[in-house]
Scaffold this active site. Sequence first.
Site, PDB file in Angstrom:
ATOM      1  N   LYS A 129       0.872  -1.185   0.000  1.00 52.88           N
ATOM      2  CA  LYS A 129       0.000   0.000   0.000  1.00 52.88           C
ATOM      3  C   LYS A 129       0.900   1.223   0.000  1.00 52.88           C
ATOM      4  O   LYS A 129       2.044   1.160   0.470  1.00 52.88           O
ATOM      5  CB  LYS A 129      -0.873   0.000   1.268  1.00 52.88           C
ATOM      6  N   ASP A 169      -6.948   4.372  -4.502  1.00 56.24           N
ATOM      7  CA  ASP A 169      -7.631   4.248  -3.199  1.00 56.24           C
ATOM      8  C   ASP A 169      -8.228   5.635  -2.942  1.00 56.24           C
ATOM      9  O   ASP A 169      -8.438   6.403  -3.902  1.00 56.24           O
ATOM     10  CB  ASP A 169      -6.642   3.822  -2.099  1.00 56.24           C
TER      11      ASP A 169
HETATM   12  P1  NDP Z   1     -12.765   7.864  -2.814  1.00 57.16           P
HETATM   13  O1  NDP Z   1     -11.704   8.864  -2.583  1.00 57.16           O
HETATM   14  O2  NDP Z   1     -13.292   7.654  -4.174  1.00 57.16           O
HETATM   15  O3  NDP Z   1     -14.017   8.191  -1.860  1.00 57.16           O
HETATM   16  C1  NDP Z   1     -13.874   8.255  -0.479  1.00 57.16           C
HETATM   17  C2  NDP Z   1     -15.202   8.676   0.129  1.00 57.16           C
HETATM   18  O4  NDP Z   1     -15.125   8.559   1.542  1.00 57.16           O
HETATM   19  C3  NDP Z   1     -15.555  10.126  -0.149  1.00 57.16           C
HETATM   20  O5  NDP Z   1     -16.937  10.266  -0.184  1.00 57.16           O
HETATM   21  C4  NDP Z   1     -14.937  10.843   1.047  1.00 57.16           C
HETATM   22  O6  NDP Z   1     -15.535  12.089   1.348  1.00 57.16           O
HETATM   23  C5  NDP Z   1     -15.226   9.847   2.149  1.00 57.16           C
HETATM   24  N1  NDP Z   1     -14.214   9.972   3.200  1.00 57.16           N
HETATM   25  C6  NDP Z   1     -12.871   9.877   3.068  1.00 57.16           C
HETATM   26  N2  NDP Z   1     -12.258  10.064   4.234  1.00 57.16           N
HETATM   27  C7  NDP Z   1     -13.242  10.306   5.122  1.00 57.16           C
HETATM   28  C8  NDP Z   1     -13.247  10.573   6.507  1.00 57.16           C
HETATM   29  N3  NDP Z   1     -12.111  10.634   7.205  1.00 57.16           N
HETATM   30  N4  NDP Z   1     -14.451  10.734   7.102  1.00 57.16           N
HETATM   31  C9  NDP Z   1     -15.612  10.684   6.411  1.00 57.16           C
HETATM   32  N5  NDP Z   1     -15.655  10.411   5.084  1.00 57.16           N
HETATM   33  C10 NDP Z   1     -14.499  10.234   4.464  1.00 57.16           C
HETATM   34  O7  NDP Z   1     -12.212   6.492  -2.203  1.00 57.16           O
HETATM   35  P2  NDP Z   1     -12.721   5.003  -2.452  1.00 57.16           P
HETATM   36  O8  NDP Z   1     -14.182   4.996  -2.669  1.00 57.16           O
HETATM   37  O9  NDP Z   1     -11.830   4.379  -3.435  1.00 57.16           O
HETATM   38  O10 NDP Z   1     -12.375   4.339  -1.045  1.00 57.16           O
HETATM   39  C11 NDP Z   1     -13.327   4.280   0.018  1.00 57.16           C
HETATM   40  C12 NDP Z   1     -12.968   3.125   0.944  1.00 57.16           C
HETATM   41  O11 NDP Z   1     -12.967   1.897   0.191  1.00 57.16           O
HETATM   42  C13 NDP Z   1     -11.571   3.227   1.576  1.00 57.16           C
HETATM   43  O12 NDP Z   1     -11.602   2.649   2.867  1.00 57.16           O
HETATM   44  C14 NDP Z   1     -10.732   2.357   0.657  1.00 57.16           C
HETATM   45  O13 NDP Z   1      -9.561   1.893   1.297  1.00 57.16           O
HETATM   46  C15 NDP Z   1     -11.724   1.248   0.377  1.00 57.16           C
HETATM   47  N6  NDP Z   1     -11.409   0.432  -0.783  1.00 57.16           N
HETATM   48  C16 NDP Z   1     -11.354   1.005  -2.036  1.00 57.16           C
HETATM   49  C17 NDP Z   1     -11.036   0.222  -3.125  1.00 57.16           C
HETATM   50  C18 NDP Z   1     -11.037   0.766  -4.515  1.00 57.16           C
HETATM   51  O14 NDP Z   1     -10.899  -0.030  -5.440  1.00 57.16           O
HETATM   52  N7  NDP Z   1     -11.209   2.062  -4.718  1.00 57.16           N
HETATM   53  C19 NDP Z   1     -10.713  -1.215  -2.969  1.00 57.16           C
HETATM   54  C20 NDP Z   1     -10.898  -1.718  -1.631  1.00 57.16           C
HETATM   55  C21 NDP Z   1     -11.207  -0.901  -0.592  1.00 57.16           C
HETATM   56  P3  NDP Z   1     -14.829  13.435   0.821  1.00 57.16           P
HETATM   57  O15 NDP Z   1     -15.137  13.505  -0.629  1.00 57.16           O
HETATM   58  O16 NDP Z   1     -15.451  14.517   1.627  1.00 57.16           O
HETATM   59  O17 NDP Z   1     -13.368  13.281   1.103  1.00 57.16           O
END
Ligand code: NDP
Length: 449
Positions: A129, A169
Site C-alpha cells: 500500500k 484508493d
Molecule cells: P474515494 O476517494 O473515491 O471516496 C472516499 C469517500 O469517503 C468520499 O466520499 C470521502 O468524502 C469519504 N471519506 C474519506 N475520508 C473520510 C473521513 N475521514 N471521514 C468521512 N468520510 C471520508 O475512495 P474510495 O471509494 O476508493 O475508497 C473508500 C474506501 O474503500 C476506503 O476505505 C478504501 O480503502 C476502500 N477500498 C477502495 C477500493 C477501490 O478499489 N477504490 C478497494 C478496496 C477498498 P470526501 O469527498 O469529503 O473526502
Amino acid sequence: MKIATGLVQEVLEIVKKRNPNEPEFLQAVTEVLVSIEPAVQRHKKYRDGKILERIVEPERMIHFRVPWIDDKGQIHVNRGYRVQMNSALGPYKGGLRFHPTVNGSILKFLAFEQVFKNSLTTLPMGGGKGGADFDPKGKSDNEVMRFCQSFMTELFRHVGSDTDIPAGDIGVGGREIGYLFGQYKRLANEFTGVLTGKSLNWGGSLIRPQATGYGAVYFAEEMLKTRGESLEGKVCTVSGSGNAAQYTVQKLNRVGAKVVTMSDSSGFIHDKNGITEEKLGFIMHLKNVRRRRIKEYAERSGVTYVEGQRPWDVKCDCAFPCATQNEITKDDAGKLLDNGCYLVSEAANMPSVPAAVDLFLEKKILYGPGKAANAGGVAVSGLEMAQNSMRLPWPREEVDQRLRHIMTTIHKNAWNTAAEYGQPGNLVIGANIAGFVKVADAMLDQGVV
Ligand code: NDP
C-alpha cells in the site's frame, strides 16, 4: 475481541514496541493475530517457522520527499510512501491513498490487511500500500498532475509490472492513475501494466471501476443466501460517495434494493424515496466531474442533509460502509442493531472499530469484514494485470462473471474455514485464517526470507 494469549501476546508486544504511535497498524495486527491464533496453535510449523514474527514486519518500507509547485508558483513539500508488506504469493499489490491523514501507521495497517485480502482472491498477488499526505481537494488538474509526476519520479524506482503494481484508493482515481502512468512510462521507457485502474483505451479493464462496490454487493448476496434471502426490497444505508460507494449504490439498485443514504466527510444525505440510478447519476457527476460536496444533492432535491454526522442511525436492513477506517463506532453499531440492521458488508477497509465488530459477532448478524467483502477491487486489478500480460482485453461479461465467481469463492472459503475452526458463521475468523494459511505456507516453502 478475544484476549490475546501466549505467542500472539508476545508478538503483539514486539509490534507495540517497534511501532510506537501507530494505533491503526496495531489495531489491524491485533485483530488478525487474535483471530488466527487457533491456526497457529493447531500447526506447529507456523510457530517453528516464526511466521507471526515475520508477517508483521514489512519486507520494505520507502518514504520520500514529494516537492511540487502550485499554480501560483509556490513550492510545497509532501511525504510519499510505499509499504511493500509481503511478496510470498506474488508481486506487491495494493492501492495508493492521497489524503491529508495519510501516515506510516495508516499505510501499514492497509498493507497488512491487503496481504490477507489478496490471498483470499486466489490470484497471485502479494500485499502493499502507498500514498501521500497530499490533499487533492481544491487543487487544479495541473496541480494534481505536477504532484503525481513528482510522486512517481521517486516511486518508479521501486515498482514494476513484476515487482509492485499500485492502484487507486481514497483520493486516487482515474485522473491520478493517468498522470502517474504517464510519468512512469516516461522514466522507465516502457508501456507495461505497472498500475491498475487505468483508462479503458490504454490498458484498463472493464469492470475495474465498478469492482469494489459490485463485489461488496455480491458478497452481501452470498451472506443472505445462507438464510435463504436476497437483497430485493431491502432498505440499505451507504456511507461515502466516492468510487466504492457509487458502484455499491449502482449494484444495489440493480438487484432491487433501496438505498437511502450516502455521505462525504462533511455530512450525509437521507433520501427516503431511494437514491435511484438516475439520482446516482447526479451524484457521480457532482463528485467525479464537478468535485463538489454531497450537500448539493439535498439542496437540489429537498431531502434531509445532516451536517457532520454519519448515516448509522438511519433505519435499515443492510449497511454498506464505503468511506474510511473506523467510521462505525461501538455506539453506531448499537444504533444499527437497535434499528433492525442485520447485515453489514464492508466496502471500506476496517470501517468498524473492534468493539463494533464484537457487537456484530455477538448478535450473530451477517457481517462481511472488509478484507473479504471489498476484495473485488483488487481481484479485478489482478484480472487487469492478467489482461495486460496477455495484451488482450476481456469482454465486460467475462470480467463480471470472474468477479462474481471470486466473491462467491471468498465467501465459501471464509464460511468453511470458520466452521472448520468451530466458529460457524464467523467470517472474521474464517477470512483471516483462510487468508493467513495460504501466505504462511508460501513463506515456509520459500525459506527464511
Ligand atoms: P474515494 O476517494 O473515491 O471516496 C472516499 C469517500 O469517503 C468520499 O466520499 C470521502 O468524502 C469519504 N471519506 C474519506 N475520508 C473520510 C473521513 N475521514 N471521514 C468521512 N468520510 C471520508 O475512495 P474510495 O471509494 O476508493 O475508497 C473508500 C474506501 O474503500 C476506503 O476505505 C478504501 O480503502 C476502500 N477500498 C477502495 C477500493 C477501490 O478499489 N477504490 C478497494 C478496496 C477498498 P470526501 O469527498 O469529503 O473526502
